[in-house]
Enzyme design. Structure first.
Site, PDB file in Angstrom:
ATOM      1  N   SER A  34       0.806  -1.223   0.000  1.00 12.29           N
ATOM      2  CA  SER A  34       0.000   0.000   0.000  1.00 12.29           C
ATOM      3  C   SER A  34       0.839   1.274   0.000  1.00 12.29           C
ATOM      4  CB  SER A  34      -0.913   0.023   1.224  1.00 12.29           C
ATOM      5  OG  SER A  34      -0.150  -0.129   2.404  1.00 12.29           O
ATOM      6  N   ASP A 339      -4.357   7.903   7.588  1.00 12.54           N
ATOM      7  CA  ASP A 339      -5.547   7.120   7.956  1.00 12.54           C
ATOM      8  C   ASP A 339      -5.307   6.107   9.083  1.00 12.54           C
ATOM      9  OD1 ASP A 339      -3.962   5.298   6.673  1.00 12.54           O
ATOM     10  OD2 ASP A 339      -5.389   4.795   5.089  1.00 12.54           O
ATOM     11  N   HIS A 342      -1.291   4.581   6.710  1.00 13.42           N
ATOM     12  CA  HIS A 342      -0.557   5.155   5.583  1.00 13.42           C
ATOM     13  C   HIS A 342      -0.227   6.625   5.812  1.00 13.42           C
ATOM     14  CE1 HIS A 342      -3.255   1.862   4.236  1.00 13.42           C
ATOM     15  NE2 HIS A 342      -2.075   1.400   3.866  1.00 13.42           N
TER      16      HIS A 342
END
Ligand SMILES: *[C@@H]1O[C@H](CO)[C@@H](O)[C@H](O)[C@H]1NC(C)=O
Ligand SMILES: *[C@@H]1O[C@H](CO)[C@@H](O)[C@H](O)[C@H]1NC(C)=O
Ligand SMILES: *[C@@H]1O[C@H](CO)[C@@H](O)[C@H](O)[C@H]1NC(C)=O
Ligand SMILES: *[C@@H]1O[C@H](CO)[C@@H](O)[C@H](O)[C@H]1NC(C)=O
Ligand SMILES: *[C@@H]1O[C@H](CO)[C@@H](O)[C@H](O)[C@H]1NC(C)=O
Ligand SMILES: *[C@@H]1O[C@H](CO)[C@@H](O)[C@H](O)[C@H]1NC(C)=O
Ligand SMILES: *[C@@H]1O[C@H](CO)[C@@H](O)[C@H](O)[C@H]1NC(C)=O
Length: 371
Positions: A34, A339, A342
């Site tokens: 990610s 978040d 991340h």
């Protein structure tokens, strides 16, 4: 193709705006999770999961002004690298609707270094795990390659001016092991296997002609707000006094990174004609947390921008970013974390800069080369 590459080198070395011998990249091939995914997970997960949230606002609000499949408010390190080389933002491979001549991004959010089968066989799989691990990403690269170059010689020439980025990988392996109930001690035991897998991937790319390979380490997992929010009644001695991050998880990250560093050094000795670059997510995040002001961040750097929780981290593990009623902060530029897991575009920008010119990569990507 050969002629074209040759010419672009000539132009750079005679009239380039960069230093005459700084590397000039004509494409980027990215593998990872990610921290590097620019849209692949959304393609993989959309038919399977009802809500993945990263494809909803406020994801993407800062730069793109709409969600892009990136797990951030804006651009990632990979995007800033592409911009710096005046290349297009690296397109996600699974979208299959753009040219990959200047690079492709195989990274999938949630990807592990170890195969999906390892997690299934060890009773560690989760519904949020997709079959997009490192070996699968290498398979996609193998599928793509014939459209870029045919013979080994042609591929060597093609990839001579490509930047390969293998990672970060490992953080998700350890996270899934933790969710699956493994103790930190047991997880330490899996680190060598994870490192071997990452280095085998880098070596495979080298054998296919890669000449510049960036291998990033993992982030300080004890500073990940979602981990910190998991249990806010841990005793004070569990935390690093200077940062408020969790000691045991940061130990695991450092253990992984030190093993990776050694393994990459060994690879460098074996392939002296290749530039292997150690890139770091750990140190920059520690720097942000220790001295947030010097980067323009608020003085509570472990507090996330997108969230709505009553704890100091602003992370509610059941009400995450982009869920109804969960909005984001006024000014994401002032936050390290977006978040809970991340980073914000602002944080990624500082890291990208540190990879390009130091101090967060060794050697820095833009360091002069004599090729
Ligand atoms: C790339 O980064 C270097 C180092 O910070 C900078 O000097 C250069 O202007 C950047 N190039 C572009 C095109 O952004
Ligand atoms: C690729 O396709 C998707 C949807 O099919 C679209 O949203 C996206 O803009 C396309 N990207 C490019 C670069 O054409
Ligand atoms: C697999 O994990 C589940 C849930 O953690 C547990 O109930 C089950 O007994 C485990 N199975 C095996 C074979 O270990
Ligand atoms: C994952 O994908 C690879 C390649 O696409 C395939 O060979 C493998 O069987 C898949 N594994 C699982 C467990 O579905
Ligand atoms: C949180 O940590 C404390 C202290 O280690 C422990 O007693 C408690 O069970 C933990 N709570 C949860 C929900 O894990
Ligand atoms: C998280 O959200 C749930 C459901 O709205 C709520 O009950 C809980 O108090 C929240 N926890 C925190 C830490 O904000
Ligand atoms: C946070 O949650 C509360 C209670 O659910 C709600 O009233 C409020 O509007 C939410 N705020 C944001 C910024 O999401």
């Amino acid at each position: 193709m050969k002629l074209l590459l040759f010419c672009s080198f000539l132009v750079i070395s005679c009239h380039g705006n960069s230093k005459p011998d700084s590397p000039h990249f004509t494409s980027i091939f990215s593998f990872g999770d990610s921290f590097a995914d620019t849209g692949n997970l959304v393609v993989l997960a959309t038919p399977v999961l009802k809500d993945i949230w990263i494809d909803m606002p406020p994801y993407g609000e800062t730069f793109f002004r709409h969600p892009t499949g990136r797990c951030s408010d804006g651009r990632l390190v990979l995007d800033f690298l592409a911009e710096n080389f005046s290349l297009p933002l690296v397109p996600p491979y699974l979208e299959h609707n753009s040219s990959f001549e200047q690079g492709a991004n195989f990274a999938v959010a949630g990807a592990t270094a170890l195969d999906f089968a390892f997690f299934v066989n060890n009773n560690l799989s989760s519904p949020f795990m997709f079959n997009g691990s490192l070996s699968v990403q290498l398979g996609w690269f193998a599928d793509l390659k014939p459209s870029l170059c045919k013979s080994y010689e042609e591929c060597q020439e093609y990839f001579r001016t490509s930047l390969f980025i293998v990672g970060e990988f490992g953080a998700n392996d350890y996270a899934f092991m933790m969710f699956g109930g493994k103790t930190l001690e047991q997880i330490h035991g899996y680190v060598p296997m994870v490192i071997e897998t990452i280095c085998a991937a880098a070596e495979s790319l080298i054998k296919q002609g890669a000449k510049t390979v960036v291998v990033p380490g993992i982030w300080p997992d004890g500073c990940t707000p979602a981990n910190l929010a998991q249990n806010t009644s841990r005793p004070i001695e569990d935390y690093e006094p200077e940062t408020g991050c969790l000691k045991d998880l940061n130990d695991l990250s450092r253990y992984h990174n030190s093993k990776l560093l050694k393994a990459v050094k060994k690879l460098q000795q074996k392939y002296s004609h290749v530039r292997l670059i150690n890139a770091d997510y750990y140190q920059p995040i520690m720097d942000f947390v220790r001295t947030p002001h010097s980067f323009g961040f608020i003085d509570t750097p472990l507090r996330v921008c997108c969230g709505n929780a009553t704890n100091q981290y602003n992370v509610n593990l059941t009400e995450v970013c982009a869920m109804p009623g969960v909005g984001s902060c006024e000014n994401p530029l002032e936050y390290v974390n977006w978040d809970g897991v991340h980073l914000t575009e602002a944080a990624y920008h500082h890291i990208a800069q540190g990879w390009l010119t130091g101090p967060y990569a060794e050697p820095p990507i833009l360091n002069s080369v004599d090729n």
